[in-house]
Enzyme design. Structure first.
Site, PDB file in Angstrom:
ATOM      1  N   GLY A 208       6.056  -8.573  10.989  1.00 37.28           N
ATOM      2  CA  GLY A 208       6.758  -7.403  11.534  1.00 37.28           C
ATOM      3  C   GLY A 208       5.771  -6.377  12.056  1.00 37.28           C
ATOM      4  CG  ASN A 209       6.479  -3.768  14.937  1.00 39.14           C
ATOM      5  OD1 ASN A 209       7.077  -2.720  14.749  1.00 39.14           O
ATOM      6  ND2 ASN A 209       6.936  -4.732  15.738  1.00 39.14           N
ATOM      7  CG  HIS A 210       3.144  -0.201  10.472  1.00 41.97           C
ATOM      8  ND1 HIS A 210       3.511  -0.352   9.161  1.00 41.97           N
ATOM      9  CD2 HIS A 210       1.878  -0.676  10.578  1.00 41.97           C
ATOM     10  CE1 HIS A 210       2.508  -0.893   8.490  1.00 41.97           C
ATOM     11  NE2 HIS A 210       1.508  -1.103   9.336  1.00 41.97           N
ATOM     12  CB  ALA A 276       7.803  -2.008  18.249  1.00 43.46           C
TER      13      ALA A 276
END
Ligand code: CTP
Length: 400
Positions: A208-210, A276
């Site tokens: 995943g990402n932030h 994102a």
């Protein structure tokens, strides 16, 4: 449409004042802040206590509060309101409004108000038909006051005809439509994506990402408040939308997001791709949880479809496509390359070199670059303010 709106409800002396209680209730239920102002005669038809209990605010009808000697400032009240509704508007008060006669707090507030004024007349058939009343209504409309037409039916006098105040539900529907139609993005459908995507490795793990989703949700809220019909495709996020009118579709992976974007994009006027989206996803998803071994673990990744580029390739005349670029070097050059490569109308550039910008923060610092390479750089702002700046530009582009 009425959420957070500050509304002055002017109640005049008419038997229809009994409907004001329902009207206050419906306005409060719709999220509006309601300040009731009554003419002295109106208090003979319905008590201020009923309306103050329902509106959760004191009701005003005098210039002064006799108990404390304080002034009910008509100018402040007039300026406070986003909208003023005279309901019921009696023949007497309409005549005063038409001629600028100020003999009570309500008419003083009317003259001080700068907001749109709606009036819902209530009177007997012959009073309604009288040339004098019709003349006053024409005068009020020439001041851009908005008539909420009366209905036809049995009147308090026992006569049957035109003059009944519109029902509270009709007044709410009238107001909502009128406010909505005047908003800059009325009738515009906008698709927004927000948050991260999660790419499954096995049944319990993902890449995943932030991204928090804050920027995309702020954009969806701002677009909805401008009257747009918003569909929000959200990756996994803890955010919640402010407006119930926003249609939210939850997705997990880049592939899910692509599928939903392809479904909704053809019918929208604009799309703001704020999510994102993962650029890579595991080539295969293990059916069972991967057990740990003594040595390292390699996961083969394959590229995801670039959703924005795909939409850019499908875009039809008049559709506006907005993308985001998060860069750490050669920011403007890379952003312009993305704008052109993905056939965008606008790119929102945020640089990770700016303190307070980008993921997770409540603030952002952006530069907007359009197709003509017109560039606008904004200072550090909270995400709701950044959303406003982006929406102002988007509204301009939709009007071109
Ligand atoms: N985006 C997308 N689909 C992807 C990846 C990104 O739609 N698979 C969109 C993002 O929502 C964003 C824009 O593309 O609006 C920019 O994403 P970014 O990842 O910064 O750009 P890339 O073109 O992937 O280039 P790079 O990662 O090399 O900077």
């Amino acid at each position: 449409m009425l959420e957070d709106k500050k509304i002055i409800l002017g109640v005049c002396g008419s038997i229809a004042a009994y409907k004001s209680a329902t009207l206050v209730r419906l306005l409060v239920k719709a999220g509006a802040q309601v300040q009731v102002i009554m003419t002295p005669d109106a208090t003979n038809f319905i008590t201020p206590l009923t309306l103050s209990t329902l509106s959760k605010r004191p009701v005003y009808s005098d210039y002064f509060k006799p108990e404390t000697g304080e002034w009910n400032n008509h100018v402040e009240l007039g300026l406070w309101a986003d909208a003023m509704i005279m309901a019921p508007a009696s023949a007497n008060t309409m005549a005063k409004m038409a001629t600028g006669l100020v003999d009570n707090l309500l008419t003083a507030v009317y003259l001080s108000a700068k907001c749109p004024v709606y009036f819902a007349p209530a009177m007997d058939l012959d009073m309604w038909k009288h040339e004098s009343t019709q003349h006053n209504i024409t005068a009020l409309q020439s001041f851009e006051n908005i008539l909420i037409p009366p209905g036809t039916g049995e009147l308090a006098s026992g006569l049957h005809g035109e003059g009944r105040m519109a029902e509270p539900e009709e007044i709410i529907a009238f107001l909502t439509n009128d406010i909505k139609e005047k908003l800059p993005l009325f009738n515009q459908k906008v698709l927004v994506t927000a948050g991260p995507t999660y790419e499954a490795i096995d049944p319990v793990r993902f890449i995943g990402n932030h991204s928090s989703g804050k920027m995309g949700f702020a954009l969806a809220d701002e677009l909805a408040s401008l009257g747009a019909d918003v569909t929000l495709i959200a990756g996994p996020t803890a955010q919640a939308s402010k407006y119930k009118s926003i249609k939210r579709i939850d997705v997990t992976s880049a592939a899910d997001m692509l599928q939903q974007c392809l479904t909704y994009f053809p019918t929208v006027n604009a799309c703001v791709m704020c999510a994102a989206v993962a650029d890579y996803t595991p080539a295969t998803v293990a059916a069972q949880k991967i057990k740990k071994h003594d040595d390292g673990l390699s996961i083969e990744l394959k590229k995801t479809t670039d959703i924005l580029k795909t939409l850019g390739g499908q875009k039809h005349a008049g559709q506006i496509l907005v993308g985001f670029a998060l860069e750490t070097q050669n920011e403007e050059q890379y952003a312009i390359e993305k704008l052109q490569k993905k056939n965008l109308d606008l790119i929102v550039l945020n640089s990770l070199n700016d303190a307070g910008a980008g993921f997770k923060n409540d603030t952002n610092k952006v530069t907007l670059i359009d197709r003509e390479l017109q560039k606008t750089t904004f200072g550090l702002k909270n995400k709701a303010e950044v959303a406003r700046d982006i929406c102002i530009k988007l509204t301009e582009l939709l009007k071109k």
